[in-house]
Design a protein around this motif. Structure first.
Motif, PDB file in Angstrom:
ATOM      1  N   VAL A  32     -23.957 -25.772 -12.992  1.00  0.00           N
ATOM      2  CA  VAL A  32     -23.751 -24.809 -12.640  1.00  0.00           C
ATOM      3  C   VAL A  32     -24.090 -23.517 -12.697  1.00  0.00           C
ATOM      4  N   SER A  33     -24.575 -22.344 -13.202  1.00  0.00           N
ATOM      5  CA  SER A  33     -25.204 -21.313 -13.350  1.00  0.00           C
ATOM      6  C   SER A  33     -25.556 -20.051 -12.307  1.00  0.00           C
ATOM      7  N   ALA A  34     -24.273 -19.205 -12.192  1.00  0.00           N
ATOM      8  CA  ALA A  34     -24.368 -18.613 -10.839  1.00  0.00           C
ATOM      9  C   ALA A  34     -24.193 -16.734 -11.548  1.00  0.00           C
ATOM     10  N   ILE A  35     -25.103 -15.650 -11.115  1.00  0.00           N
ATOM     11  CA  ILE A  35     -24.717 -14.399 -11.095  1.00  0.00           C
ATOM     12  C   ILE A  35     -24.706 -13.909 -10.501  1.00  0.00           C
ATOM     13  N   GLY A  36     -23.687 -13.239 -10.569  1.00  0.00           N
ATOM     14  CA  GLY A  36     -23.160 -12.095  -9.074  1.00  0.00           C
ATOM     15  C   GLY A  36     -22.603 -12.651  -8.020  1.00  0.00           C
ATOM     16  N   ALA A  37     -21.915 -11.602  -7.486  1.00  0.00           N
ATOM     17  CA  ALA A  37     -20.364 -11.828  -6.518  1.00  0.00           C
ATOM     18  C   ALA A  37     -21.202 -12.985  -5.784  1.00  0.00           C
TER      19      ALA A  37
END
Length: 101
Positions: A32-37
């Motif tokens: 799982v890839s996430a960018i940002g708060a």
């Protein structure tokens, strides 16, 4: 190569949790890839929910998390830096406890 799910700030945590649980049931691992708060918060909540879903089936969810700083431009073309997290998830079937009488 494991399936990769990308999380946005508009992703619904319960739907992501369902996708995580389904992917782990089918393949045994995924990323799982996430960018940002906000995407990080959504991902953490979804992993909590998926852990509960899988726990009901005696499946343990194991995770590792890697972070890196990424640079991109905002809508006005200004450079911004954000943290990208990659959660590597793996499912493991647990032995069911048997009661001895």
């Amino acid at each position: 190569m494991p399936q990769v799910l990308k999380v946005a700030k508009t992703t619904v945590p319960s739907k992501l949790a369902g996708a995580i649980a389904h992917g782990l049931r089918e393949e045994g691992e995924l990323v799982v890839s996430a960018i940002g708060a906000e995407a990080h918060r959504i991902t953490e909540r979804a992993i909590e929910l998926a852990t509960r879903f899988l726990g009901e089936e005696n499946v343990a969810l194991h995770q590792t998390r890697e972070e890196e700083q990424v640079s991109r431009e905002d809508a006005q073309g200004q450079p911004i830096t954000a943290t990208m997290a990659r959660y590597s998830l793996r499912a493991e079937k647990q032995e069911e406890a048997t009661e001895q009488q």
